[in-house]
Write a protein that holds these residues in place. Structure first.
Motif: not given
Length: 237
Positions: A38-39, A60-63, A68-73, A103-106
């Motif tokens: 996720c962006s 998919g990421p829009t940017r 990016t961060a990781t999201r749980f669906r 998981k955060r983008r950092d």
């Protein structure tokens, strides 16, 4: 915690030393097809706090070209049920949950994932915390199922709030906790939780107050109560 007579019964686990265990859990979820990148920035998601993540990056990421961060669906038809020892039967739909960041983008692993991995490693059987974390419990139960981890029993205590119904906080100039006044605070909190100690215990030691509370504790005294209002103010002696 020691000032309030509270002690831990094992070695303290530091999440900063367990990154490899959390990353392995993320990889397990990724391998099962339960995550996506996720962006979205916080600014882009402003206003969605009460409705969950809208699924902007599900395909998919829009940017491109940014971390990016990781999201749980969370499946669209998902409903999480659990029987809370204080709040009773709780039910959360997918629209309320949204797809949580694990998981955060950092690169830092998010609380929702780290806490369930730690609970399982420590064989935690009962989790007692504030009612403001009921939604977090629904996310965590879903993650536990995905990782084949056991779910503890949960009990969500009423949250102490200001007269305005907002949570206590430094930004609202709430009275800070002073361990020197532990017995006074414990008396106040026990009253708020419908477990008022006898008068002779009000100025006793925290250890004796907690021992009385443990002997006389009744979950039914709090059934369904999500919050209590702070009515008393403690002043330094």
């Amino acid at each position: 915690m020691e000032g309030f007579g509270l002690h831990w019964d094992g070695d303290v686990i530091y999440q900063s030393q367990r990154s490899d265990v959390y990353v392995a859990a993320v990889h397990e979820l990724e391998s099962a097809g339960l995550t996506y990148q996720c962006s979205c920035s916080r600014r882009e998601l402003a206003g969605n706090e009460d409705t969950g993540y809208p699924g902007t990056c599900r395909n998919g990421p829009t940017r491109a070209g940014i971390p990016t961060a990781t999201r749980f669906r969370i499946p669209d038809d998902c409903v999480v049920f659990f029987d809370d020892l204080i709040q009773g039967n709780c039910r959360f739909r997918a629209a309320e949950l949204g797809d949580i960041v694990i998981k955060r983008r950092d690169g830092i692993i998010a609380y929702q994932l780290a806490v369930i991995v730690d609970d399982a490693a420590q064989h935690v059987s009962n989790v007692v915390r504030g009612a403001d974390l009921l939604l977090s419990t629904a996310w965590q139960i879903r993650l536990q199922k995905a990782l084949s981890l056991p779910s503890p029993r949960y009990a969500h205590l009423p949250l102490v709030v200001e007269q305005s119904r907002e949570k206590l906080g430094k930004s609202r100039h709430s009275v800070p906790v002073d361990p020197q006044l532990a017995n006074t605070y414990l008396t106040m909190v026990l009253r708020m939780l419908n477990h008022a100690p006898p008068p002779e215990l009000e100025n006793d030691t925290p250890a004796r107050q907690l021992a009385w509370a443990a002997r006389n504790w009744t979950m039914g005294a709090l059934a369904g109560v999500r919050s209590v209002t702070a009515r008393d103010t403690v002043h330094a002696k």
